[in-house]
Write a protein that holds these residues in place. Structure first.
Motif, mmCIF file in Angstrom:
data_model
loop_
_atom_site.group_PDB
_atom_site.id
_atom_site.type_symbol
_atom_site.label_atom_id
_atom_site.label_comp_id
_atom_site.label_asym_id
_atom_site.label_seq_id
_atom_site.Cartn_x
_atom_site.Cartn_y
_atom_site.Cartn_z
ATOM 1 N N THR A 323 30.341 69.573 34.781
ATOM 2 C CA THR A 323 31.340 69.063 33.890
ATOM 3 C C THR A 323 32.875 69.930 33.899
ATOM 4 O OG1 THR A 323 30.346 69.620 31.975
ATOM 5 C CG2 THR A 323 30.019 67.357 31.988
ATOM 6 N N GLU A 324 31.788 71.274 34.028
ATOM 7 C CA GLU A 324 33.265 72.110 34.136
ATOM 8 C C GLU A 324 33.405 73.184 35.192
ATOM 9 O OE1 GLU A 324 36.252 75.041 31.255
ATOM 10 O OE2 GLU A 324 34.320 73.868 30.586
ATOM 11 N N VAL A 325 33.893 73.696 35.496
ATOM 12 C CA VAL A 325 33.498 74.967 36.648
ATOM 13 C C VAL A 325 35.687 75.204 37.459
ATOM 14 C CG1 VAL A 325 32.996 75.375 38.747
ATOM 15 C CG2 VAL A 325 32.037 73.546 38.361
ATOM 16 N N ALA A 326 35.010 76.762 36.194
ATOM 17 C CA ALA A 326 36.232 77.873 36.659
ATOM 18 C C ALA A 326 35.925 79.230 36.497
ATOM 19 C CB ALA A 326 36.369 77.792 34.674
ATOM 20 N N TYR A 327 36.988 79.412 37.314
ATOM 21 C CA TYR A 327 37.365 81.066 38.158
ATOM 22 C C TYR A 327 38.208 81.614 37.209
ATOM 23 C CZ TYR A 327 34.405 78.104 41.212
ATOM 24 O OH TYR A 327 33.361 77.019 42.004
ATOM 25 N N ARG A 328 37.775 82.501 37.165
ATOM 26 C CA ARG A 328 38.404 84.148 36.992
ATOM 27 C C ARG A 328 39.192 85.408 37.469
ATOM 28 N NH1 ARG A 328 42.160 85.529 32.043
ATOM 29 N NH2 ARG A 328 43.116 87.937 31.969
ATOM 30 N N VAL A 329 39.531 85.847 38.246
ATOM 31 C CA VAL A 329 39.838 87.409 39.108
ATOM 32 C C VAL A 329 40.796 88.334 38.963
ATOM 33 C CG1 VAL A 329 40.843 86.386 41.423
ATOM 34 C CG2 VAL A 329 39.500 88.292 41.449
ATOM 35 N N ASP A 330 40.787 89.619 38.561
ATOM 36 C CA ASP A 330 41.733 90.321 37.829
ATOM 37 C C ASP A 330 41.639 91.364 38.596
ATOM 38 O OD1 ASP A 330 43.170 88.452 36.074
ATOM 39 O OD2 ASP A 330 40.870 90.079 34.550
ATOM 40 N N TYR A 331 43.203 92.275 39.636
ATOM 41 C CA TYR A 331 42.935 93.550 40.644
ATOM 42 C C TYR A 331 43.720 94.128 39.642
ATOM 43 C CZ TYR A 331 41.684 89.875 43.552
ATOM 44 O OH TYR A 331 41.566 88.805 44.539
ATOM 45 N N ARG A 332 43.401 95.712 39.778
ATOM 46 C CA ARG A 332 44.105 96.458 39.220
ATOM 47 C C ARG A 332 44.004 97.850 40.470
ATOM 48 N NH1 ARG A 332 37.865 98.043 36.976
ATOM 49 N NH2 ARG A 332 37.894 95.931 35.281
ATOM 50 N N GLU A 333 45.540 98.396 39.841
ATOM 51 C CA GLU A 333 46.103 99.346 41.065
ATOM 52 C C GLU A 333 46.315 100.705 40.980
ATOM 53 O OE1 GLU A 333 49.840 101.456 41.702
ATOM 54 O OE2 GLU A 333 49.274 100.860 39.734
ATOM 55 N N SER A 343 36.264 89.590 37.214
ATOM 56 C CA SER A 343 36.432 88.076 37.848
ATOM 57 C C SER A 343 34.547 87.729 37.450
ATOM 58 C CB SER A 343 35.739 87.696 39.513
ATOM 59 O OG SER A 343 34.641 88.713 39.537
ATOM 60 N N ASN A 344 35.063 86.699 37.196
ATOM 61 C CA ASN A 344 34.057 85.998 36.190
ATOM 62 C C ASN A 344 33.795 84.096 36.553
ATOM 63 O OD1 ASN A 344 36.010 83.888 34.469
ATOM 64 N ND2 ASN A 344 34.834 85.107 33.204
ATOM 65 N N VAL A 345 33.125 83.788 36.663
ATOM 66 C CA VAL A 345 32.921 82.230 37.074
ATOM 67 C C VAL A 345 31.746 81.431 35.743
ATOM 68 C CG1 VAL A 345 31.353 80.973 38.908
ATOM 69 C CG2 VAL A 345 31.893 82.869 39.424
ATOM 70 N N PHE A 346 32.561 79.679 35.819
ATOM 71 C CA PHE A 346 32.053 79.360 34.576
ATOM 72 C C PHE A 346 31.310 77.925 35.100
ATOM 73 C CE2 PHE A 346 32.262 76.272 31.085
ATOM 74 C CZ PHE A 346 31.171 76.598 29.736
ATOM 75 N N LEU A 347 30.145 77.795 34.873
ATOM 76 C CA LEU A 347 29.540 76.560 35.329
ATOM 77 C C LEU A 347 28.706 75.669 34.456
ATOM 78 C CD1 LEU A 347 27.461 78.141 38.834
ATOM 79 C CD2 LEU A 347 29.590 76.986 37.950
ATOM 80 N N GLU A 348 29.605 74.370 33.737
ATOM 81 C CA GLU A 348 28.593 73.549 32.927
ATOM 82 C C GLU A 348 28.594 72.472 33.470
ATOM 83 O OE1 GLU A 348 29.949 72.883 28.530
ATOM 84 O OE2 GLU A 348 30.340 71.520 29.704
#
Length: 444
Positions: A323-333, A343-348
């Motif tokens: 019903t939901e699949v979401a992703y996030r990724v962040d980079y640093r300098e 990063s994270n992954v959300f699955l419902e």
């Protein structure tokens, strides 16, 4: 005993190794014990607190805190709370606090208290003069240029990263499974086709089978679920050469991160494409064409097609669909080079049994934050037998929950209140289960 195994197949247009396994249980839950480890609490100091919006006092989720001049870093949780550990001999220096769209702030270490720190950030107001009138007109061309420049803008040396990984499974709002790990990531250069290797340093877990009814879920792939969200290292799972043409890219607002001007590019699959792809936002540094963050979701309008991305086998009387699949990724300098930071992954999912009146809703969250890194001077990788397999089920490898100092000096993502409550409950259960005259033996 019937089982249902669900997975992303290895495809060019989908992120692999986000698996779950459902098994009908006909067994009693195990009571897990542990062996207490010696900690190095005298060698480090820790600081707890929260990062909030200065005007609204709203918690800032996934804000980054980095000890200036070092590779020590941590991140706030979904409640804006943080836990930062630094060596005790480090008495001077600043903690740089940054968040997308806000002005970064330097906080002297000497001003931080052991607990109840509140760090406020101001929204970075965009001036019209800051908008680059020479911005490219073709958003898709900018995305292609950004992907092509990964060898110039990202780490070009083999790197050994220390990372904290957590995965949770909930039945509706109740935590039913929690696994945590400290891992070593042998990160290959972004220009290299060699994949990253992961080594497990330590891990702990608990599963409350009583809340799962007759269904136990396990997330297969462990840290690889989050590692492969690194778009710049693994673009083939979302923007391969063949699939990037299946998306429409458009310029949205501009913003700031770490006091740098950022283009925000929205993307969505073309209406003519029937297969479930992704939509979201890419945050690209204006000056050097570097991807700094990405937030996106899987298109699950057609639940039958979306389910086929996950479900390989299932009992005849059960339907499972996302019903939901979401992703996030962040980079640093650091020093002009960018690297994977979080990063994270959300699955419902809904699980619908033919002979039950109500269906069940399960959600899974996996997140990983790099907390320290150094150059891998030798370029050596761990031996094959020491590497995590991409099929790992972390909850099967970990040994149970230990005392609050289990992680020692390692930076972790501060637990959310619900998770913290679950951990305290687990620790109470362990104390009650502990036999008289000694500690419980570690179990696998």
């Amino acid at each position: 005993m019937q089982s249902l195994r669900a997975a992303f197949p290895i495809r060019q247009n989908s992120i692999p190794l986000v698996f779950f396994v459902i098994t009908a249980l006909f067994m009693l839950p195990k009571v897990w014990g542990f062996q207490q480890e010696a900690t190095s609490e005298n060698d480090y100091k820790q600081y707890k607190g929260e990062v909030v919006d200065q005007s609204s006092n709203k918690p800032l989720v996934f804000a980054t805190l980095t000890v200036e001049g070092t590779n020590i870093t941590t991140i706030t949780n979904t409640e804006g709370s943080f836990l930062l550990k630094v060596p005790k001999n480090m008495t001077e220096g600043n903690v740089v606090v940054s968040f997308l769209g806000y002005q970064s702030k330097n906080v002297p270490l000497a001003q931080l208290k052991p607990a109840k720190n509140t760090i406020t950030l101001l929204v970075s107001v965009m001036q019209l003069s800051e908008v680059n009138i020479n911005a490219p007109k073709d958003a898709a061309a900018l995305v292609r240029e950004t992907l092509a420049r990964k060898g110039d803008n990202y780490f070009d040396d083999p790197t050994l990263m220390t990372a904290f990984y957590r995965e949770t499974i909930k039945k509706r709002r109740k935590n039913v499974s929690l696994s945590e790990a400290v891992v070593n990531i042998y990160k290959s250069p972004y220009s290299s086709v060699r994949q990253d290797a992961v080594e497990l340093y330590k891990a702990r877990k608990s599963t409350d089978y009583s809340k799962l009814d007759t269904v136990a879920l396990k997330l297969q792939g462990g840290p690889f679920n989050t590692l492969y969200v690194d778009i710049m290292k693994y673009p083939e799972y979302i923007f391969s050469d063949g699939s990037i043409a299946n998306y429409k890219f458009t310029f949205d607002r501009s913003t700031r991160i770490n006091d740098r001007l950022i283009f925000v590019i929205k993307f969505d699959q073309l209406e003519t494409i029937n297969e479930p792809l992704y939509k979201g936002e890419l945050f690209i540094d204006v000056e050097n064409r570097t991807l700094t963050s990405a937030i996106y979701t899987l298109n699950i309008t057609d639940k039958v097609k979306a389910a086929k991305l996950f479900v390989r086998r299932k009992p005849a009387k059960v339907d499972v669909w996302p019903t939901e699949v979401a992703y996030r990724v962040d980079y640093r300098e650091k020093n002009g080079k960018w690297y994977y930071g979080y990063s994270n992954v959300f699955l419902e999912f809904k699980v619908d049994w033919e002979d039950k009146l109500f269906n069940s809703v399960y959600s899974m969250t996996a997140e990983m934050a790099v907390t320290d890194w150094e150059k891998n001077v030798t370029g050596n990788l761990p031996k094959n037998r020491e590497r995590l397999k991409k099929s790992i089920i972390l909850s099967d490898e970990a040994i149970g929950f230990s005392d609050p100092d289990f992680w020692g000096e390692y930076n972790i993502i501060e637990p959310e209140k619900s998770i913290e409550s679950a951990i305290k409950k687990i620790q109470r259960q362990l104390r009650r289960a502990k036999p008289k005259g000694g500690s419980a033996a570690a179990a696998r």
